[in-house]
Scaffold this active site. Sequence first.
Site, mmCIF file in Angstrom:
data_model
loop_
_atom_site.group_PDB
_atom_site.id
_atom_site.type_symbol
_atom_site.label_atom_id
_atom_site.label_comp_id
_atom_site.label_asym_id
_atom_site.label_seq_id
_atom_site.Cartn_x
_atom_site.Cartn_y
_atom_site.Cartn_z
ATOM 1 N N GLU A 633 0.769 -1.352 0.021
ATOM 2 C CA GLU A 633 0.110 -0.174 -0.002
ATOM 3 C C GLU A 633 0.903 1.285 0.109
ATOM 4 O O GLU A 633 0.423 2.392 -0.458
ATOM 5 C CB GLU A 633 -1.088 -0.081 1.280
ATOM 6 C CG GLU A 633 -1.685 -0.976 1.355
ATOM 7 C CD GLU A 633 -2.755 -1.357 2.350
ATOM 8 O OE1 GLU A 633 -2.534 -0.251 3.277
ATOM 9 O OE2 GLU A 633 -3.496 -2.039 2.580
ATOM 10 N N GLU A 634 1.911 1.282 0.618
ATOM 11 C CA GLU A 634 2.844 2.379 0.516
ATOM 12 C C GLU A 634 3.401 2.780 -0.825
ATOM 13 O O GLU A 634 3.984 1.922 -1.497
ATOM 14 C CB GLU A 634 4.183 2.055 1.468
ATOM 15 C CG GLU A 634 5.067 3.367 1.847
ATOM 16 C CD GLU A 634 6.042 3.230 2.917
ATOM 17 O OE1 GLU A 634 6.897 3.847 2.964
ATOM 18 O OE2 GLU A 634 6.017 1.739 3.623
ATOM 19 N N PRO A 635 3.132 4.030 -1.558
ATOM 20 C CA PRO A 635 3.649 4.549 -2.419
ATOM 21 C C PRO A 635 5.169 4.388 -2.912
ATOM 22 O O PRO A 635 5.387 4.081 -4.036
ATOM 23 C CB PRO A 635 3.147 5.992 -2.433
ATOM 24 C CG PRO A 635 2.081 5.989 -1.727
ATOM 25 C CD PRO A 635 2.527 5.198 -0.578
ATOM 26 N N LYS A 637 7.284 1.965 -1.649
ATOM 27 C CA LYS A 637 7.716 0.745 -2.083
ATOM 28 C C LYS A 637 6.988 0.389 -3.279
ATOM 29 O O LYS A 637 7.795 -0.605 -3.894
ATOM 30 C CB LYS A 637 6.743 -0.232 -0.910
ATOM 31 C CG LYS A 637 7.453 0.106 0.536
ATOM 32 C CD LYS A 637 6.984 -0.966 1.603
ATOM 33 C CE LYS A 637 7.545 -0.717 3.011
ATOM 34 N NZ LYS A 637 7.136 -1.615 3.871
ATOM 35 N N ILE A 638 6.058 0.724 -3.852
ATOM 36 C CA ILE A 638 5.548 0.533 -4.938
ATOM 37 C C ILE A 638 6.424 0.980 -5.930
ATOM 38 O O ILE A 638 6.594 0.249 -7.205
ATOM 39 C CB ILE A 638 3.987 1.036 -5.124
ATOM 40 C CG1 ILE A 638 2.966 0.444 -4.318
ATOM 41 C CG2 ILE A 638 3.519 0.784 -6.614
ATOM 42 C CD1 ILE A 638 1.569 0.879 -4.373
#
Length: 1657
Positions: A633-635, A637-638
């Site tokens: 969910e963390e941008p 990390k994406i």
Amino acid sequence: MYSTQNPTLGGESTRTGRIVGPSLHKIIKTVAWRKHADLVDACKSALGKLEFITESPDPASTTSSMYGLTSENAGEVIAPLILAMESGIPKAIEPALECVQKLFSQGILQGEIQKGTESVAARLMECVCKCDAVRDDGIEIVLMRVIAAAVRSTVVMLRGGCLVDAVKSLYNVYLTSQNAANQVCAKAVLMQIMLIVFGRIEVDKMDVKVNVVEIADILDILDKKLNDSNVVQFAHNFINEIIWTSSADNSEWKEREVSVWYAIGMCEENEGGSKVRNDGLFLFRILCDFSINFSTPANLEEHLLMRAKVLSLELLKSVIKNSGQIWRSKEFIGAIKQYLCLSILKNSALSSTSIFQLLCSIFVNMMLRFRSKLKEEIGMFFPLLVLRVLGNVVQPNFLQKLTVFNSLEKIFQDPQIIIDIFANYDCDVDSPNIFERIVNALLKTSLGVPPGSVTTLSHAQDMTFRLESVKCLTCIVKSMRNWMDQQLQIGEFSQKTSEIDISTHVLYEEDVLGNDFDIQYAVNSGLSDMLTPDQCHSYKVEFQKGIALFNRAPSKGIEFLISTNKIGSSPEEVASFLRNTSGLNETMIGDYIGDNHEFNIKVIDSYMDSLNFKGIDFGEAISSFLSCFSLPEEPQKIDRIIEKFAECYCKCNPISFATADTAYVLAYSVMMLNIDAHKYMVKDKMSKMDFIHSNKGIDDGNNLPEDYLGSLYDHIVENEIKIKPSCSVSHSKHASGINKLLNLDKILNLIPWKPAQLKTLGAKDWLIRHIQDEFKAKEGKSEAVFYAVTDTTILIFMMESCWAPMMAAFSVNFDQSNDKVLISQCLQGFRYAVHVTSMMSMQTQRDAFLTSVAKFTYLRNASDLKQKNVDAIKAIISIAIEEGNYLEEAWEPVLICLSRFEHLQAIREKTPTDASIKNTHTSYDNNTVRINDSGLIPLEQINNFILNLYLSDHIGSFELDYMFSHSQRLNNEAIVFFVKTLCKVSMEELQFSTDLRVFSLTKIVEIANYNMNRIKIVWFHIWSIISDFFVTVGLSENLSVTIFVMDSLRQLAMKFLEHGELVNYNFNNEFLKPFAIIMQKSVSSEVRELAVRCTSQIVLSRVNYVKSGWKNIFKVFTIAASDDCMNIVQLAFGTMDKIVRDYFLYITEIKSMIFTDCVKCLSTFASCNYSDETCFNAIDLFRVCSAKLVEVGLVYFDKRLEHDSANQDALISDTLTNNDEHASYWIALLFGLSKFMSDPRPDSRKRAVEVFFNILKDHGQLFPRSFWMNVFNSFIFPIFSGFPSFISGNIENSQLINSEQHDIDLEDQIMVVRCLIDLSVNFFDAVRYVLPNIASILTSYIRSPDNSSTSTTVAALLHFTSNVDNKLTEEEWIVILESLKTAILSTFCEFFKIIQTMESIDIPDVQADFGEEFDAENGDDWDTEENNMVLVSYSMIRMKGHIFVELQLAEAITSLYERHSTLLTSAHIKILLEILSSIASHSSEMNNESATRLKFEIACTHMDIPEPPFVHLENESYQNYLKFLQAIRIDKPWMSEDFVVENEIVRVCSKILNIYLDCGGYQPLIEQRPNRQHTMHWVLRLGSAKKEELAARTSLAVHAIRALNDFDRDTFIRYVQCLFPLLVKLIRCEHSSGEIQVVLFEVFRSFIGPIVLKSLK
């Protein structure tokens, strides 16, 4: 030419003609000639042909389709039959089929029949199979006969399609026939064909014996029409008829079978295998295809399709059920995997109960026969068929779930299967935990529908499931028990699992040649480096723990797995773990690889390096990439993940984009497009042009080709990128569902997650295709390892996995249900579980199961007792009987239950019937019945209580006592645990002062009685426990219990002693030990008296069996001897007296220590202060013991002294215990008695001395010198060391002692000295070596200041020398005389001590003392004088004693010489002379101490007492000395010269005469000096005192003069010069009598006169 008038003409001469001819005639008669002219013509032509055909004897004819005919003739004969069957006329078809049936059954038709060939037989068989379309009952029957005959014929081989067509025809009859009997027959024929065809492949030949199908086994119980009795009977007769019908000439048929087979190559091997087996495989594949998709006409209803599937599956079931060894081959196993597994997969989606039942049955048979070959497939099917249904608790299909239960029961009937399941799945890291999931699913079902859940089950159905689940659990644990028992019979079982070696056989597919039931269990030496199943299980448990931790906290999970060595620590290994491990949370994977930590970055780099996107379209690449995990969910990390993807894609495809940024941006665009195109919430969809426009300039400022972007758009729109949803979201919806409960995630993870589409497992083709792809992917890889375990250690891990669910299921259902069957199953499960856990030493689990059963007995509250609780009581008794050898500490709940039950029976026997009884609450914590005083209780409750008490009648006393009465069946370790626990329970029963119970106490006595015959070491352990218990109870305050215990001990002891005891064993002693402990610790005189009485009874009744038990018997009596109660003392002593006098032999037949204890006991009785009689009798028993020792032959005798006289001195120094064991008896006896020779009680002391020396006198002749020396050194000499006047080893002055004590000791000393001398006289030869010590003792008493002691000692010495003088050697005389000399010399110091004392005393003159008046002021002086007079008086006593001693010694010396003069040598005489000379000199010295004599004289005058006899001592000393000298001179003249006796006589006589002259007042003449005048002197007369002294000395002087007169003249002349002056002085001296003058006259007359005369001449 055919003639209707003679129908039998033609072929009746041949077998073919006899079969075909009648059939052709029948066809001609039944058909219309005009309408079927071709058929009639053909029949007539064939009949005409048959008239001229003869059977060919040529073996080559076997190549023809018909025996004895050429191929051409065969075609002509068969042609009308074919036309008849093609005509469609039932009346023509039926005889044609009958003819064909006969041709097959009679062996006329032969050879290989292959579909598609031009052979007559092939065309004939094709027509036969097409007859199934004719809807006629008769034709259907004949058709089935034909097909059965064709298949059964051993000279006909239906190949491939022909065989399949035959099977299809039977299918059609079964499916479409309107006759129920025909349907059943068709099914029966199909089953029989399966047995024949697949029976042939086992032996690879046509001739095979098969069983006849049982009609009852193939009936569908749900189809009432087919279950009619008439139908069944018809089918039964039909199948038996077609099977047992044989040809008329069977022997001929058999002879040509082989030739036919070889002619057509039936048994020839080719590249594809033998024809028989190839056809079997082909048919098997067709059956599998039938079961998947059966081709039926379009007008048939759907239920026919289902019936076809059911029939196909039933046939497959029959094939698998009857499969043999050949099915384990690689070829057939491959067919099962490829076709049957696919059929199971596809049919598993169907909801039909009958299909599901067949699938389960097939699966069960696969488990029974092919589990070692189908490990992975079974691992797939178990969740699909079993766990999926089993885990559905709320809304299951009742029949399907019931089928699963039945299947599990069948599987678990084979104990090995359940073990194999656990070893190969639960212990395999890559396999699901099938065993654990089965148990958990059964647990969930057994608990019923959760409260509040909406269910489709009725209460009865729910209870049925609960019962079946409990049955399955019971079956599981029963199988474990049976397998364990089977294995333990193979080898010796060790309960210490640490000592068990893992023995595991790893089975590879190519290694297994036999049935799974016949697997050879052996250790494969080549697999020593592989993990064993138990190790794999431990590994798997820890690995799954790490996965669970990862799904909660990824970093911690990875750290745990690395720390436990489950994965490597390198980034590459972690990345591989994330990619290839199932069960990981996809979101957590994305979260971990997207983290910004250094190690996580390395992991994602390794993760991306493992991907290969070379040549793959961008859309496909990103779809594949995102399908492996879920984006976090963390941008940030994406972003990192997408950036890594873009970098990896460009690295694999370097010319695809200008930079990696292009791929990065395009990836986001594609993801947005995917959401836009496939989410229904988005109303305005993105167009292709919009997508192209949005990606302009992303390729390093340039545009990507529109065609490229367009095709990418189309791909994404048509194929959704299926990004895996987070498991925490999707799976949470199923947390309470089947999949999570049964842990089906691994299977579901094999495919993309489709929650909206996946309604039932196996329902969609994509699932089947995916599983098929999984199977294909494994082709070419090494086969899965199958473990067949023989080591019972595996059961430990199995029980650890299942014991808690099992116990929960059994406990809950037992508690909540009253169903008898369910209760019975629960109790059986408990029993089996206890057995397994007990055998495997799983104490915690065993105790848990056993405690649960004990809890369900409800014996704590009788008012709630029900029949099931009674059953629980029976179960716990059965457990105790069956598993007693392994219960160990778990005996406690069993025995507590028995104790409570017995109490319940006691309550029932005393139950009141009065309704006013108070509320009786049974509290079994203290095993008593307590009354609750809260008030009255209702009558109904009382009646229920009483009624429940009477339920105990269901368990008789036999069951209750059986366990105790058969306790001897317990092994040696178990009986110890049993007794220990029983003692503990009994102690709890006896803890309370009210209503004590002795049930367990009585059972302890019984157990001890039953188990006495065990080996001694085991009985020793048992008795050590019982002994401690009896001691504890025996010391209780309750006298009745104590009496019971003591009496029980007595009875047990008396019985045990009868078993006897071997030498050097100590069992009897341990057995009697409780009596001693109770006797020692009990504060109750009644208990102590009882202990003495019990012990006495044991002795008197079992005396010959006591042996080592004497030790504790004597200990009891020893304690009793010092008891305060006189009755106990007398009772114990009476038994001791009996033992010593009558049973002495028994106490000396074993170790000497027993006799030591006996002596100790007698010593204690001798110390008794309450009864002198007991004391004296005890001392007298010592003498009795000595006589008994001699009587039983326990006499010490040192044989070495008899044969080794040269080393006697060395041997004498040895201790008694090293010489002879018998000596220890005498030492113990004498030691015990010697202690009383110093007893403070005079009578006891005297008695002890008498007995001691009497023992030595009585039996001294039996003792050798070594023993005597030890007796003297150990016992006699120490006696004297305790006397005040003796200190061993030294001659010193005696110390002043209390006069009273001195008198007591002196009397004892005198007696001991006398006894010692008597003993020495009697056994002088044995004791002569201690003569120096004896002499030392005597001299020590000689130097004593006590006159009586000296007199007694001197007398004893004279007595001793008088009796042994002839035995004494010269050296021994010297020892005696030297000791005597030393003693005499030591007495002289006493005089000097007196002088020192007198010098310090000032004694006033007599005149002054009495002449002055008393002056009061001089009172202190008077006190001083008084004290001085006391000292003078004491010194005077001492002086008189000293004088008396000296006189005694001098007299003794003289007497000694007189008695033994002939034995004394010059050395001895010299010593005697020295002694007498010393005494004489000493007496003279004493007499010369004038000052001391004066003080004594004054003191004597004061006290009016006689003075010390100084003069008498001097006279006697010199007189004795002079007599001794004279005796030597006369008796031993040869010694006279050596010792110059004459000189000594002259010297002594001169000394005597000078003393006399001094006493007589002789004054020498004053020498006249020149020139001086003579002075006149008065000679004063002697005073009265001097006259008395002079009178006393007269006799000595006379004696001296006479001694001189005894000289001869020559001798006298030699000494006349010194003697003459003395003689002259005597003339001038005053005398008290005329004796001096008389003897002087004789001297002058005899010597002086003649000498003077001679000189004058």
